[in-house]
Scaffold this motif. Sequence first.
Motif, PDB file in Angstrom:
ATOM      1  N   MET A   1       4.100  18.992 -33.362  1.00 41.57           N
ATOM      2  CA  MET A   1       4.791  19.409 -34.567  1.00 41.57           C
ATOM      3  C   MET A   1       4.645  20.911 -34.737  1.00 41.57           C
ATOM      4  SD  MET A   1       4.513  17.990 -38.475  1.00 41.57           S
ATOM      5  CE  MET A   1       2.777  18.360 -38.630  1.00 41.57           C
ATOM      6  N   SER A   2       5.757  21.572 -35.063  1.00 44.84           N
ATOM      7  CA  SER A   2       5.770  23.015 -35.277  1.00 44.84           C
ATOM      8  C   SER A   2       5.646  23.304 -36.768  1.00 44.84           C
ATOM      9  CB  SER A   2       7.072  23.606 -34.736  1.00 44.84           C
ATOM     10  OG  SER A   2       7.151  24.983 -35.011  1.00 44.84           O
ATOM     11  N   VAL A   3       4.721  24.200 -37.136  1.00 45.03           N
ATOM     12  CA  VAL A   3       4.478  24.545 -38.540  1.00 45.03           C
ATOM     13  C   VAL A   3       4.796  26.026 -38.749  1.00 45.03           C
ATOM     14  CG1 VAL A   3       2.802  24.599 -40.413  1.00 45.03           C
ATOM     15  CG2 VAL A   3       2.694  22.785 -38.709  1.00 45.03           C
ATOM     16  N   ILE A   4       5.632  26.305 -39.722  1.00 45.31           N
ATOM     17  CA  ILE A   4       6.063  27.669 -40.006  1.00 45.31           C
ATOM     18  C   ILE A   4       6.063  27.878 -41.511  1.00 45.31           C
ATOM     19  CG2 ILE A   4       8.036  29.259 -39.933  1.00 45.31           C
ATOM     20  CD1 ILE A   4       8.787  27.942 -37.277  1.00 45.31           C
ATOM     21  N   ILE A   5       5.594  29.045 -41.962  1.00 43.66           N
ATOM     22  CA  ILE A   5       5.680  29.389 -43.374  1.00 43.66           C
ATOM     23  C   ILE A   5       6.700  30.513 -43.534  1.00 43.66           C
ATOM     24  CG2 ILE A   5       3.334  28.655 -43.921  1.00 43.66           C
ATOM     25  CD1 ILE A   5       2.535  31.610 -43.910  1.00 43.66           C
ATOM     26  N   ARG A   6       7.390  30.497 -44.651  1.00 40.79           N
ATOM     27  CA  ARG A   6       8.457  31.462 -44.948  1.00 40.79           C
ATOM     28  C   ARG A   6       8.133  32.148 -46.270  1.00 40.79           C
ATOM     29  NH1 ARG A   6      14.176  31.938 -43.763  1.00 40.79           N
ATOM     30  NH2 ARG A   6      15.354  32.693 -45.550  1.00 40.79           N
ATOM     31  N   ILE A   7       8.139  33.478 -46.266  1.00 41.91           N
ATOM     32  CA  ILE A   7       7.764  34.239 -47.453  1.00 41.91           C
ATOM     33  C   ILE A   7       8.750  35.390 -47.648  1.00 41.91           C
ATOM     34  CG2 ILE A   7       5.296  33.717 -47.155  1.00 41.91           C
ATOM     35  CD1 ILE A   7       4.999  36.599 -46.074  1.00 41.91           C
ATOM     36  N   VAL A   8       8.677  36.012 -48.803  1.00 46.96           N
ATOM     37  CA  VAL A   8       9.372  37.274 -49.064  1.00 46.96           C
ATOM     38  C   VAL A   8       8.311  38.361 -49.132  1.00 46.96           C
ATOM     39  CG1 VAL A   8      10.834  38.574 -50.648  1.00 46.96           C
ATOM     40  CG2 VAL A   8      11.240  36.138 -50.300  1.00 46.96           C
ATOM     41  N   PHE A  22       4.920  31.813 -37.631  1.00 48.09           N
ATOM     42  CA  PHE A  22       4.623  30.589 -36.883  1.00 48.09           C
ATOM     43  C   PHE A  22       3.119  30.352 -36.894  1.00 48.09           C
ATOM     44  CE2 PHE A  22       3.550  28.774 -32.666  1.00 48.09           C
ATOM     45  CZ  PHE A  22       4.151  27.536 -32.814  1.00 48.09           C
ATOM     46  N   LEU A  23       2.706  29.166 -37.322  1.00 51.29           N
ATOM     47  CA  LEU A  23       1.287  28.840 -37.451  1.00 51.29           C
ATOM     48  C   LEU A  23       0.754  28.011 -36.298  1.00 51.29           C
ATOM     49  CD1 LEU A  23       1.059  28.000 -41.265  1.00 51.29           C
ATOM     50  CD2 LEU A  23       0.900  30.209 -40.109  1.00 51.29           C
ATOM     51  N   GLY A  24       1.605  27.674 -35.339  1.00 53.33           N
ATOM     52  CA  GLY A  24       1.129  26.957 -34.166  1.00 53.33           C
ATOM     53  C   GLY A  24       1.726  25.567 -34.030  1.00 53.33           C
ATOM     54  N   PHE A  25       1.520  24.993 -32.845  1.00 58.90           N
ATOM     55  CA  PHE A  25       1.908  23.611 -32.567  1.00 58.90           C
ATOM     56  C   PHE A  25       0.717  22.694 -32.836  1.00 58.90           C
ATOM     57  CE2 PHE A  25       4.797  25.899 -29.605  1.00 58.90           C
ATOM     58  CZ  PHE A  25       5.999  25.490 -30.181  1.00 58.90           C
ATOM     59  N   LEU A  26       0.959  21.606 -33.522  1.00 55.15           N
ATOM     60  CA  LEU A  26      -0.094  20.650 -33.848  1.00 55.15           C
ATOM     61  C   LEU A  26       0.170  19.331 -33.135  1.00 55.15           C
ATOM     62  CD1 LEU A  26      -0.363  21.256 -37.710  1.00 55.15           C
ATOM     63  CD2 LEU A  26      -1.567  22.432 -35.858  1.00 55.15           C
ATOM     64  N   VAL A  27      -0.866  18.738 -32.627  1.00 55.00           N
ATOM     65  CA  VAL A  27      -0.752  17.434 -31.972  1.00 55.00           C
ATOM     66  C   VAL A  27      -0.662  16.358 -33.045  1.00 55.00           C
ATOM     67  CG1 VAL A  27      -1.856  15.769 -30.456  1.00 55.00           C
ATOM     68  CG2 VAL A  27      -2.028  18.214 -29.961  1.00 55.00           C
ATOM     69  N   GLY A  33       4.543   9.200 -42.242  1.00 54.08           N
ATOM     70  CA  GLY A  33       4.586  10.210 -43.290  1.00 54.08           C
ATOM     71  C   GLY A  33       3.210  10.618 -43.759  1.00 54.08           C
ATOM     72  N   LEU A  34       2.295   9.659 -43.854  1.00 55.17           N
ATOM     73  CA  LEU A  34       0.932   9.951 -44.283  1.00 55.17           C
ATOM     74  C   LEU A  34       0.211  10.821 -43.259  1.00 55.17           C
ATOM     75  CD1 LEU A  34      -1.440   9.556 -46.197  1.00 55.17           C
ATOM     76  CD2 LEU A  34      -1.964   7.404 -44.983  1.00 55.17           C
ATOM     77  N   GLY A  35       0.340  10.471 -41.984  1.00 60.44           N
ATOM     78  CA  GLY A  35      -0.354  11.219 -40.950  1.00 60.44           C
ATOM     79  C   GLY A  35       0.161  12.648 -40.820  1.00 60.44           C
ATOM     80  N   LEU A  36       1.472  12.836 -40.867  1.00 54.02           N
ATOM     81  CA  LEU A  36       2.051  14.169 -40.723  1.00 54.02           C
ATOM     82  C   LEU A  36       1.780  15.047 -41.941  1.00 54.02           C
ATOM     83  CD1 LEU A  36       5.476  13.278 -39.061  1.00 54.02           C
ATOM     84  CD2 LEU A  36       3.425  14.158 -37.951  1.00 54.02           C
ATOM     85  N   SER A  37       1.854  14.463 -43.135  1.00 51.72           N
ATOM     86  CA  SER A  37       1.572  15.250 -44.340  1.00 51.72           C
ATOM     87  C   SER A  37       0.110  15.691 -44.372  1.00 51.72           C
ATOM     88  CB  SER A  37       1.914  14.438 -45.592  1.00 51.72           C
ATOM     89  OG  SER A  37       1.166  13.227 -45.636  1.00 51.72           O
ATOM     90  N   SER A  38      -0.797  14.817 -43.954  1.00 55.59           N
ATOM     91  CA  SER A  38      -2.211  15.200 -43.882  1.00 55.59           C
ATOM     92  C   SER A  38      -2.433  16.302 -42.860  1.00 55.59           C
ATOM     93  CB  SER A  38      -3.070  13.981 -43.527  1.00 55.59           C
ATOM     94  OG  SER A  38      -2.923  12.956 -44.493  1.00 55.59           O
ATOM     95  N   ASN A  42      -4.005  19.926 -43.847  1.00 54.57           N
ATOM     96  CA  ASN A  42      -5.242  20.365 -43.190  1.00 54.57           C
ATOM     97  C   ASN A  42      -5.066  21.722 -42.513  1.00 54.57           C
ATOM     98  OD1 ASN A  42      -6.540  18.012 -43.982  1.00 54.57           O
ATOM     99  ND2 ASN A  42      -6.100  16.940 -42.066  1.00 54.57           N
ATOM    100  N   ARG A  43      -3.893  21.920 -41.911  1.00 53.38           N
ATOM    101  CA  ARG A  43      -3.639  23.206 -41.253  1.00 53.38           C
ATOM    102  C   ARG A  43      -3.583  24.337 -42.279  1.00 53.38           C
ATOM    103  NH1 ARG A  43      -4.714  26.276 -37.049  1.00 53.38           N
ATOM    104  NH2 ARG A  43      -3.011  27.655 -36.455  1.00 53.38           N
ATOM    105  N   LEU A  44      -2.944  24.121 -43.407  1.00 48.46           N
ATOM    106  CA  LEU A  44      -2.885  25.133 -44.453  1.00 48.46           C
ATOM    107  C   LEU A  44      -4.275  25.425 -45.020  1.00 48.46           C
ATOM    108  CD1 LEU A  44       0.337  24.039 -46.382  1.00 48.46           C
ATOM    109  CD2 LEU A  44       0.109  25.889 -44.731  1.00 48.46           C
ATOM    110  N   GLU A  45      -5.075  24.381 -45.133  1.00 42.56           N
ATOM    111  CA  GLU A  45      -6.428  24.567 -45.650  1.00 42.56           C
ATOM    112  C   GLU A  45      -7.273  25.388 -44.679  1.00 42.56           C
ATOM    113  OE1 GLU A  45     -10.151  21.846 -47.361  1.00 42.56           O
ATOM    114  OE2 GLU A  45      -8.303  20.913 -46.624  1.00 42.56           O
ATOM    115  N   GLU A  46      -7.103  25.140 -43.376  1.00 42.23           N
ATOM    116  CA  GLU A  46      -7.840  25.917 -42.378  1.00 42.23           C
ATOM    117  C   GLU A  46      -7.522  27.398 -42.469  1.00 42.23           C
ATOM    118  OE1 GLU A  46      -6.836  24.300 -38.630  1.00 42.23           O
ATOM    119  OE2 GLU A  46      -7.850  22.376 -38.942  1.00 42.23           O
ATOM    120  N   LEU A  47      -6.289  27.724 -42.823  1.00 35.12           N
ATOM    121  CA  LEU A  47      -5.854  29.118 -42.895  1.00 35.12           C
ATOM    122  C   LEU A  47      -5.988  29.693 -44.306  1.00 35.12           C
ATOM    123  CD1 LEU A  47      -2.653  28.802 -40.688  1.00 35.12           C
ATOM    124  CD2 LEU A  47      -4.868  29.699 -40.013  1.00 35.12           C
TER     125      LEU A  47
END
Length: 471
Positions: A1-8, A22-27, A33-38, A42-47
Amino acid sequence: MSVIIRIVRMDDDEAPEIKEHFLGFLVASQTTGLGLSSLILNRLEELNIPFDDCRGQSYDNGANMKGKNKGVQARLLEKNPRALFVPCGAHTLNLVVADAAKGSTDAVIYFGNIQKLYNLFSVAPQRWAILKDHVTLTLKSWSETRWESRINSIEAVRYQAPNIREALLEVRDKATDALTKVEAQALAEEVGSYRFHICTVVWYDILHQVNHISKLLQSATMQLDVAVDLLMKAKTSLTRYRDTGFSAAQASAKDISDEMNVEAVLKEKRLRGTRKHFAYEAPDEPIRDAMKRLEIAFFNVVVDTTFESLKERFESLGEMRSRFGVLLNFKELDGEALSNQCDELCSTLSTEDEKDIDEKELALEISNLPSLPSSDMTTLQLLSYIHKKQLKELYPSLWIALRIACTLTVASAERSFSKLKLIKTYLRSSMGQNRLSGLAIISINHEIGKQLSYDDVINDFAIKKARRQKF
């Protein structure tokens, strides 16, 4: 899964700029839905990125992502009601074309023949050399997932059909295998047929327009209002094409046929070939004219399915634009309508405990705006104008609303997987997940990577790998 944040991004010296990181590819070991949302949380919390500050989320059209009850967007909305869901425009447009192709059996057969052409030439270097001797633009294999990219596989046939037919006949004459001779002969007859030319012209016209819009939707600076306007223009263009497209395709197909010098063969076999491949019988009134059958069974089905799918799939995108419409059409609103739309926008960006903007202040700020340089400015242009004139202290609510509106559109996740294909090759098949994600982050965020000091990176690496301990 690709995770990206968008800001101004806001700098005092520079104009506001939309940035995607781009925040990286996650396995994704679990695709529910529960697994992907978690995984995302978790990735946002790490950063150390607080999810409460999120005002938008965008995914592809999988049920586990956009599901209204148990999808990722629904689960994240429970945690943050202001994280508004906007479907991925580029992926949705891709599905529009897929729906159109699957709606007609004739279209499926056509793309099957296109793939057979590529397979016949690409299976052997000698055949590929024959093809290159006859054409300047080689054949390409079409993508199973990126439907609008199939224009690349059609373009060579659209403008070089006579040359490809000559290459097929040469392959037939030089082949020693009976099956290859039969396949090359059959494809040569197909490429030389009038119906094949019509299908090529129709699909090229549709995919050419869709591909252009898809590239624009994948832009990092794309905005919600601009995306909706592009899709509205696409619907208008399809409506016009519905009226005149088939007759224009016939004229173009005739030019291709004349170039092949096979008029006599076409006159004799056109109706028979068309009946074979495009048979259509209405239950009450059989249609005898072969071209009429082709128009009804192929052209009308493809164009109508594209139009209806475009209308249905982008309904939620238009609904989200209407919520932020007051930021664009405020000049056309009277006092009461302006107040009502400001209330709607403020309620969208509010929870029981907090709200981003005040509806009364927003309405007052909009009504007191100075004369703008243009009457059809986008949200980013209006934001840049306020920044340039140093008016953000006078219009704080409008300033916040415009910044949120600029982030509500598709991120560049589609492009990140294209980069993944370049990094994860057969030469790097044993690459680990951490290294893969790290190389992708450096490659995609190359502007930030250029600012890094190589000496500091080398020193950190040397310290971590040093075996001799200092006492």
